[in-house]
Design a protein around this motif. Structure first.
Motif, PDB file in Angstrom:
ATOM      1  N   GLY A   1     -37.791 -15.009 -45.607  1.00  0.00           N
ATOM      2  CA  GLY A   1     -37.987 -16.643 -45.241  1.00  0.00           C
ATOM      3  C   GLY A   1     -37.983 -17.176 -46.773  1.00  0.00           C
ATOM      4  N   CYS A   2     -37.529 -18.232 -46.947  1.00  0.00           N
ATOM      5  CA  CYS A   2     -37.377 -18.982 -47.846  1.00  0.00           C
ATOM      6  C   CYS A   2     -37.557 -20.361 -47.941  1.00  0.00           C
ATOM      7  N   VAL A   3     -38.216 -21.022 -49.025  1.00  0.00           N
ATOM      8  CA  VAL A   3     -38.121 -22.323 -48.901  1.00  0.00           C
ATOM      9  C   VAL A   3     -37.025 -23.081 -49.718  1.00  0.00           C
ATOM     10  N   ALA A   4     -36.661 -22.412 -50.879  1.00  0.00           N
ATOM     11  CA  ALA A   4     -35.466 -22.838 -51.669  1.00  0.00           C
ATOM     12  C   ALA A   4     -34.728 -21.628 -51.811  1.00  0.00           C
ATOM     13  N   VAL A   5     -33.511 -21.631 -51.828  1.00  0.00           N
ATOM     14  CA  VAL A   5     -32.679 -20.891 -52.504  1.00  0.00           C
ATOM     15  C   VAL A   5     -31.588 -21.396 -53.418  1.00  0.00           C
ATOM     16  N   ALA A   6     -30.782 -20.439 -54.153  1.00  0.00           N
ATOM     17  CA  ALA A   6     -29.682 -20.665 -55.099  1.00  0.00           C
ATOM     18  C   ALA A   6     -28.439 -19.975 -54.703  1.00  0.00           C
ATOM     19  N   ARG A   7     -27.152 -20.584 -55.060  1.00  0.00           N
ATOM     20  CA  ARG A   7     -26.159 -19.869 -54.548  1.00  0.00           C
ATOM     21  C   ARG A   7     -25.674 -18.373 -55.540  1.00  0.00           C
ATOM     22  N   ASN A   8     -26.674 -18.451 -56.665  1.00  0.00           N
ATOM     23  CA  ASN A   8     -26.382 -16.975 -57.413  1.00  0.00           C
ATOM     24  C   ASN A   8     -27.535 -15.988 -56.820  1.00  0.00           C
ATOM     25  N   GLY A   9     -28.169 -16.136 -55.713  1.00  0.00           N
ATOM     26  CA  GLY A   9     -28.949 -15.328 -55.193  1.00  0.00           C
ATOM     27  C   GLY A   9     -30.559 -15.638 -55.512  1.00  0.00           C
ATOM     28  N   GLY A  10     -30.890 -16.574 -56.463  1.00  0.00           N
ATOM     29  CA  GLY A  10     -32.167 -16.933 -56.648  1.00  0.00           C
ATOM     30  C   GLY A  10     -33.088 -17.569 -55.455  1.00  0.00           C
ATOM     31  N   ARG A  11     -34.203 -17.315 -55.252  1.00  0.00           N
ATOM     32  CA  ARG A  11     -34.941 -17.640 -54.131  1.00  0.00           C
ATOM     33  C   ARG A  11     -36.355 -17.854 -54.465  1.00  0.00           C
ATOM     34  N   THR A  12     -37.198 -18.522 -53.389  1.00  0.00           N
ATOM     35  CA  THR A  12     -38.520 -18.895 -53.689  1.00  0.00           C
ATOM     36  C   THR A  12     -39.269 -19.031 -52.356  1.00  0.00           C
ATOM     37  N   GLY A  13     -40.294 -18.236 -51.987  1.00  0.00           N
ATOM     38  CA  GLY A  13     -40.716 -18.316 -50.570  1.00  0.00           C
ATOM     39  C   GLY A  13     -42.102 -19.600 -50.909  1.00  0.00           C
ATOM     40  N   LYS A  14     -43.115 -19.387 -50.420  1.00  0.00           N
ATOM     41  CA  LYS A  14     -44.316 -20.312 -50.567  1.00  0.00           C
ATOM     42  C   LYS A  14     -45.037 -20.008 -51.613  1.00  0.00           C
ATOM     43  N   GLY A  15     -44.754 -19.030 -52.548  1.00  0.00           N
ATOM     44  CA  GLY A  15     -45.357 -18.662 -53.700  1.00  0.00           C
ATOM     45  C   GLY A  15     -46.537 -17.861 -53.525  1.00  0.00           C
ATOM     46  N   ALA A  16     -46.646 -17.064 -52.548  1.00  0.00           N
ATOM     47  CA  ALA A  16     -47.669 -16.010 -52.286  1.00  0.00           C
ATOM     48  C   ALA A  16     -47.041 -14.629 -52.946  1.00  0.00           C
ATOM     49  N   GLY A  17     -45.888 -14.366 -52.926  1.00  0.00           N
ATOM     50  CA  GLY A  17     -45.308 -13.276 -53.507  1.00  0.00           C
ATOM     51  C   GLY A  17     -45.468 -12.081 -52.677  1.00  0.00           C
TER      52      GLY A  17
ATOM     53  N   ALA B   1     -31.492 -23.355 -36.877  1.00  0.00           N
ATOM     54  CA  ALA B   1     -32.049 -21.901 -37.039  1.00  0.00           C
ATOM     55  C   ALA B   1     -31.247 -20.982 -36.382  1.00  0.00           C
ATOM     56  N   GLN B   2     -30.885 -21.273 -34.920  1.00  0.00           N
ATOM     57  CA  GLN B   2     -30.113 -20.619 -33.782  1.00  0.00           C
ATOM     58  C   GLN B   2     -28.750 -20.287 -34.169  1.00  0.00           C
ATOM     59  N   LEU B   3     -28.154 -21.248 -34.917  1.00  0.00           N
ATOM     60  CA  LEU B   3     -26.741 -21.262 -35.141  1.00  0.00           C
ATOM     61  C   LEU B   3     -26.743 -20.230 -36.222  1.00  0.00           C
ATOM     62  N   ALA B   4     -27.656 -20.253 -37.499  1.00  0.00           N
ATOM     63  CA  ALA B   4     -27.624 -19.469 -38.523  1.00  0.00           C
ATOM     64  C   ALA B   4     -27.835 -18.005 -38.133  1.00  0.00           C
ATOM     65  N   ALA B   5     -28.744 -17.832 -37.089  1.00  0.00           N
ATOM     66  CA  ALA B   5     -28.962 -16.647 -36.663  1.00  0.00           C
ATOM     67  C   ALA B   5     -27.724 -15.916 -36.026  1.00  0.00           C
TER      68      ALA B   5
ATOM     69  N   ASP C   1     -28.851  -0.726 -52.570  1.00  0.00           N
ATOM     70  CA  ASP C   1     -27.767  -1.591 -52.280  1.00  0.00           C
ATOM     71  C   ASP C   1     -27.959  -2.047 -50.639  1.00  0.00           C
ATOM     72  N   THR C   2     -29.320  -1.968 -50.551  1.00  0.00           N
ATOM     73  CA  THR C   2     -29.816  -2.409 -49.063  1.00  0.00           C
ATOM     74  C   THR C   2     -29.726  -3.984 -49.099  1.00  0.00           C
ATOM     75  N   PRO C   3     -28.662  -4.851 -48.249  1.00  0.00           N
ATOM     76  CA  PRO C   3     -28.778  -5.992 -48.341  1.00  0.00           C
ATOM     77  C   PRO C   3     -29.919  -6.875 -47.942  1.00  0.00           C
ATOM     78  N   ILE C   4     -29.923  -7.906 -48.707  1.00  0.00           N
ATOM     79  CA  ILE C   4     -31.200  -8.991 -48.776  1.00  0.00           C
ATOM     80  C   ILE C   4     -30.612 -10.576 -48.152  1.00  0.00           C
ATOM     81  N   VAL C   5     -31.170 -11.063 -47.089  1.00  0.00           N
ATOM     82  CA  VAL C   5     -30.481 -11.981 -46.504  1.00  0.00           C
ATOM     83  C   VAL C   5     -31.477 -13.103 -46.106  1.00  0.00           C
ATOM     84  N   THR C   6     -31.335 -14.432 -46.160  1.00  0.00           N
ATOM     85  CA  THR C   6     -32.109 -15.223 -45.515  1.00  0.00           C
ATOM     86  C   THR C   6     -31.276 -16.319 -44.913  1.00  0.00           C
ATOM     87  N   THR C   7     -31.919 -17.106 -43.811  1.00  0.00           N
ATOM     88  CA  THR C   7     -31.350 -18.229 -43.212  1.00  0.00           C
ATOM     89  C   THR C   7     -32.044 -19.186 -43.242  1.00  0.00           C
ATOM     90  N   VAL C   8     -31.302 -20.370 -43.665  1.00  0.00           N
ATOM     91  CA  VAL C   8     -32.148 -21.594 -44.178  1.00  0.00           C
ATOM     92  C   VAL C   8     -31.289 -22.957 -43.767  1.00  0.00           C
TER      93      VAL C   8
END
Length: 260
Positions: free
Chosen positions: A149-165, A43-47, A183-190
Motif C-alpha cells: 500500500g502506498c500514499v504516494a508513488v513515482a514512475r521510477n519506482g519511488g514510493r512512500t507509505g504512511k511513514g511507519a516503515g 480500486a476495483q478497476l485497478a485490481a 527479482d520478486t515483483p513489487i506492485v501497488t494499486t493507487v
C-alpha cells in the motif's frame, strides 16, 4: 497533519499531507484518507488490471498489505486460488504473518468476501486472524508477488507509505529468510492523483522500490534502477521498532556480537 509516524522525514510528511488533501478535495478517496493508506475511487478497476498481468497470473503465492485500498486485490487473489499472506498489524506477534487460502476458508464455511472485509485495516487484519492461521517465516512458502500500500508513488519506482516503515521491514525480513528474491515483483494499486514527480520521492538504501504501479487508467512498468536491499539494515531500524516488534528482537539476538 500529524500521525503516529510524523517527524522522521519532513519532505515526505509534507508530501503525504499534500496527497491526502488532494484526494479529499477531488473526492477521489473513500472515507477520510488522512493518516491512512488511502482507499480510493477505482480500486476495483485497478485490481482487475493487475489481475490481467502475467506477473499476477503466474503467481501462486502473494503477499498483500491489509489496508482497505487493497481489499479488491486480496479478494481477487483468493478467488483465483492463490495463497495469500498478510502481515499482522504493527508486526506485534512472533508469528507475524497470516496465511489465507480459499480451501481453508471453505472448510470453515467462511466466504472470501467476509475474510477480506473492506473495513479499516485493524478490522481487516483481525478478521484475517480469525479466518486464517498465524505462520512463522519457517512455515511460509516463497512469495511470487508482493503488493504494498502506498500514499504516494513515482514512475521510477519511488514510493512512500504512511511513514511507519512496516512494508520495508516486512520485505527485508522476508528477504532474510529467502522468501522474497532479488527479482520478486513489487506492485501497488493507487489512484492517478497519488503519482508524483520522481524527484519528490528519493529512495534510501533500506527502501524497497516498486516494479509496477497499477491504477484504473494505466499500468506502469517502472523499470526501476533503485537497488534492492539485501535484507535487514540494522543501522536504519529505529529503537522503538526494536522495542515493539518481537521478531526483530529475536533476529537481533541471533546476530554475532560484532554485528549488533
Amino acid at each position: 497533519m500529524k500521525t503516529d509516524w510524523t517527524g522522521y522525514n519532513d519532505d515526505k510528511d509534507k508530501l503525504r499531507t499534500e496527497i491526502w488533501s488532494l484526494l479529499k478535495q477531488q473526492a477521489a478517496s473513500i472515507g477520510d484518507p488522512f493518516g491512512h493508506i488511502p482507499n480510493f475511487v477505482g480500486a476495483q478497476l485497478a485490481a482487475e488490471k493487475l489481475a490481467n498481468l502475467p506477473i499476477w497470473q503466474q503467481a501462486k503465492t502473494i503477499k498483500c498489505n491489509p489496508d482497505a485500498a487493497q481489499n479488491p486485490v486480496r479478494m481477487q487473489a483468493l478467488q483465483d486460488g492463490k495463497r495469500l499472506y498478510m502481515a499482522v498489524p504493527r508486526l506485534t506477534e512472533d508469528r507475524c504473518f497470516v496465511e489465507l487460502t480459499a480451501e481453508d476458508l471453505q472448510r470453515q464455511n467462511i466466504s472470501i468476501a467476509e475474510s477480506a472485509l473492506a473495513k479499516p485495516s485493524k478490522r481487516i487484519a483481525r478478521k484475517a486472524l480469525d479466518c486464517g492461521k498465524l505462520v512463522s517465516f519457517a512455515e511460509m512458502e516463497p512469495i511470487d508477488l508482493v503488493i504494498v500500500g502506498c500514499v504516494a508513488v513515482a514512475r521510477n519506482g519511488g514510493r512512500t507509505g504512511k511513514g511507519a516503515g512496516f512494508a520495508d521491514l516486512e520485505l527485508a525480513m522476508l528477504k532474510e529468510f529467502g522468501l522474497v528474491k532479488i527479482d520478486t515483483p513489487i506492485v501497488t494499486t493507487v489512484h492517478p492523483l497519488q503519482i508524483v514527480e520522481d524527484l519528490r520521492l528519493p529512495m534510501q538504501a533500506h527502501d524497497w522500490a516498486l516494479n509496477w504501479i497499477v491504477n484504473a487508467e494505466e499500468v506502469i512498468d517502472t523499470n526501476t534502477s533503485y537497488p534492492r536491499p539485501i535484507g535487514l539494515n540494522w543501522d536504519h531500524i529505529r529503537p522503538e521498532q526494536l522495542e515493539q516488534i518481537p521478531i526483530l528482537r529475536k533476529l537481533r539476538a541471533q546476530l554475532p556480537m560484532t554485528n549488533k
